[in-house]
Design a protein around this motif. Structure first.
Motif, short mmCIF file in Angstrom:
data_model
loop_
_atom_site.label_atom_id
_atom_site.label_comp_id
_atom_site.label_asym_id
_atom_site.label_seq_id
_atom_site.Cartn_x
_atom_site.Cartn_y
_atom_site.Cartn_z
N TYR A 3 2.28 11.67 1.37
CA TYR A 3 2.37 12.77 2.33
C TYR A 3 2.32 14.10 1.57
CZ TYR A 3 4.21 9.06 5.35
OH TYR A 3 4.40 7.91 6.04
N THR B 249 0.85 -1.19 0.00
CA THR B 249 0.00 0.00 0.00
C THR B 249 0.89 1.23 0.00
OG1 THR B 249 -1.77 -1.14 1.19
CG2 THR B 249 -1.78 1.27 1.25
N THR C 290 5.94 3.20 0.61
CA THR C 290 5.21 1.95 0.42
C THR C 290 5.36 1.07 1.66
OG1 THR C 290 7.12 0.96 -0.67
CG2 THR C 290 5.47 2.01 -2.07
N ASP D 276 -3.61 -1.57 9.36
CA ASP D 276 -3.74 -0.14 9.07
C ASP D 276 -2.34 0.42 8.83
OD1 ASP D 276 -4.36 2.48 8.80
OD2 ASP D 276 -5.42 2.70 10.70
N HIS E 238 -3.46 10.70 1.57
CA HIS E 238 -4.27 9.58 1.12
C HIS E 238 -3.36 8.37 0.92
CE1 HIS E 238 -2.68 11.37 -2.61
NE2 HIS E 238 -2.80 10.16 -3.14
N THR E 239 -4.00 7.23 0.69
CA THR E 239 -3.28 5.99 0.40
C THR E 239 -3.65 5.52 -1.00
OG1 THR E 239 -5.05 4.64 1.39
CG2 THR E 239 -3.23 5.30 2.82
N ASP F 280 6.08 10.00 -0.98
CA ASP F 280 5.36 8.72 -0.84
C ASP F 280 6.23 7.71 -0.11
OD1 ASP F 280 6.65 6.66 -2.97
OD2 ASP F 280 6.73 8.71 -3.76
N VAL G 178 -1.34 3.33 7.74
CA VAL G 178 -1.15 4.71 8.20
C VAL G 178 -0.86 4.74 9.70
CG1 VAL G 178 -2.25 6.96 8.41
CG2 VAL G 178 -2.61 5.59 6.35
N VAL H 3 -0.08 12.97 6.14
CA VAL H 3 -0.68 11.94 5.30
C VAL H 3 -1.92 12.52 4.64
CG1 VAL H 3 -1.74 9.67 5.27
CG2 VAL H 3 0.22 10.11 6.75
N VAL I 26 1.50 5.20 0.72
CA VAL I 26 1.05 6.29 1.58
C VAL I 26 1.66 7.59 1.05
CG1 VAL I 26 0.95 7.19 3.93
CG2 VAL I 26 0.91 4.72 3.55
#
Length: 435
Positions: free
Chosen positions: A112, A108, A138, A185, A119-120, A136, A187, A117, A110
């Motif tokens: 910034y 996923t 991963t 999760d 969005h993903t 970004d 994040v 943050v 992430v």
């Protein structure tokens, strides 16, 4: 470069010039260095032609004030601008292209925005605003991760500060275990943990110390290992959820559970002694299970035999009393007939259990044959049966059997008794016939 009309050969006298004839065209190669200023003007002119810009008209004042070539000097400002624009466009494209990134399957992304943050992203090709606006990172969310508590790499490489724990009965126990987990999760995993794996390791150590501190040492060592692992996993998940760490605990596996090395020998001796005690208790219980039912069966059999004997005696006595009463009634009605009937019944019982001797008394023969051999054998068999019965009774009572010698001289009184009995029987028969 070919499109601009530039040539890269240093031996070419027209290097860096266009195809128009020049004043120094007749010069031989190598007679003089190329004019760098002229090369620069030619390059700018080519750029102007490429981007559709025209050279401004000549200024007469400059021609008058300048030198002999003042009227032929081009304006290089437009060329510089065009070059800078082209270079800036290329740099802008490269800068925009730097915002692209690829996320592999099972990961996923992430993104910034100024360190926060935003969005993903899922797997595949993605784009973000380049640095310094966005960045970004991963994260592998499908990977199964593992931390080791009490050891590193091999259970022989122990970490005593992590593995030694105190039980409820104030004993020290040595436990090495591993925790497998994955991310739920990404994040929270990145933003709420300073050192992710160290956080999971500390939570695991805290949880198992709490669970072990509530149980006895023997329970943790033997029958309670699975329960300790399950309760540790549940407690770890609760703590990690309170911390919002984004971790999902998959399993807790106990690798080694044992006493400390310093007391291992003494503990093994105690365990062996306990096992010997349990073995002896089991053997005693097995012997009791074998003997007690046998004794109960024998007692029940003796009780039933005694009950049967009692019933037999009572019934025989009752039958005899009833028969005596019936005979008494018949005797009162006919005494002679009753006496004869009683005599015949008695003789029938006697002759049924003794050897019979037939004597011809009417012919007046004085010869009387007595089967002494048969009588002796019968007496010996009777004595043997009686001796066997006495031996069995004494064996059941626990006393040694008594010796009962059987000699031929002991049989003589019984023979005499039988002879007297036969004589009385014959006399009674004669009296009955005379009547």
């Amino acid at each position: 470069m070919k499109r601009f009309g530039l040539k890269l050969s240093l031996n070419d006298p027209r290097w860096g010039k266009d195809n128009k004839p020049q004043a120094n065209e007749g010069k031989k190669p190598g007679e003089g260095p190329p004019d760098m200023e002229q090369l620069w003007r030619d390059f700018n002119q080519k750029l102007n032609n490429l981007f559709g810009q025209k050279r401004p008209p000549n200024n007469n004042n400059n021609d008058n004030n300048g030198g002999g070539d003042g009227g032929n000097r081009p304006d290089i400002t437009g060329g510089v601008r065009a070059t800078a624009g082209a270079i800036g466009a290329v740099v802008a494209l490269i800068w925009l292209a730097s915002g692209s990134f690829i996320v592999q399957e099972g990961q996923t992304g992430v993104v910034y925005t100024f360190g926060k943050v935003s969005h993903t992203t899922g797997s595949g090709f993605n784009w973000r605003w380049p640095y310094p606006f966005q960045s970004d990172e991963t994260v592998k969310v499908s990977q199964m991760r593992m931390v080791e508590i009490g050891y590193r790499g091999n259970i022989k490489n122990k970490q005593a500060r992590e593995s030694l724990m105190l039980t409820d009965d104030e004993n020290i126990i040595d436990i090495q275990f591993a925790v497998q987990f994955k991310l739920k999760d990404p994040v929270a995993w990145l933003m709420n943990n300073r050192d992710e794996e160290d956080t999971v390791r500390q939570v695991a150590e805290t949880s198992i110390r709490e669970i072990v501190g509530k149980n006895k040492m023997d329970f943790v060592l033997y029958e309670g290992r699975d329960k300790v692992a399950f309760e540790t996993q549940q407690l770890m998940q609760q703590i990690l959820d309170r911390y919002a760490s984004g971790v999902l605990v998959s399993s807790v596996t106990l690798q080694a559970v044992q006493p400390p090395e310093q007391v291992q020998v003494a503990f093994d001796d105690a365990v062996k002694a306990g096992q010997d005690r349990e073995r002896q208790k089991n053997e005693g219980q097995a012997y009791a299970n074998q003997v007690i039912p046998t004794a109960r069966g024998a007692a029940s059999r003796l009780l039933q035999e005694a009950e049967g004997y009692r019933s037999q005696v009572v019934e025989n006595a009752t039958g005899n009393a009833s028969r005596f009463k019936q005979v008494l009634v018949e005797y009162q009605k006919a005494p002679a007939v009753t006496r004869d009937r009683m005599y015949l019944d008695t003789m029938q019982q006697i002759f049924a259990n003794t050897s019979k001797v037939m004597v011809d008394a009417k012919n007046g023969s004085n010869l009387l044959y007595l089967p002494l051999d048969k009588l002796i054998q019968q007496a010996a068999a009777t004595d043997a049966q009686a001796a066997a019965a006495r031996a069995a009774a004494q064996a059941a009572a626990g006393t040694p059997p008594a010796v009962n010698p059987t000699l031929p001289s002991d049989l003589m009184p019984s023979v005499e008794v039988n002879r007297q009995r036969d004589q009385r029987s014959r006399e009674s028969l004669r009296e009955r016939e005379s009547r």
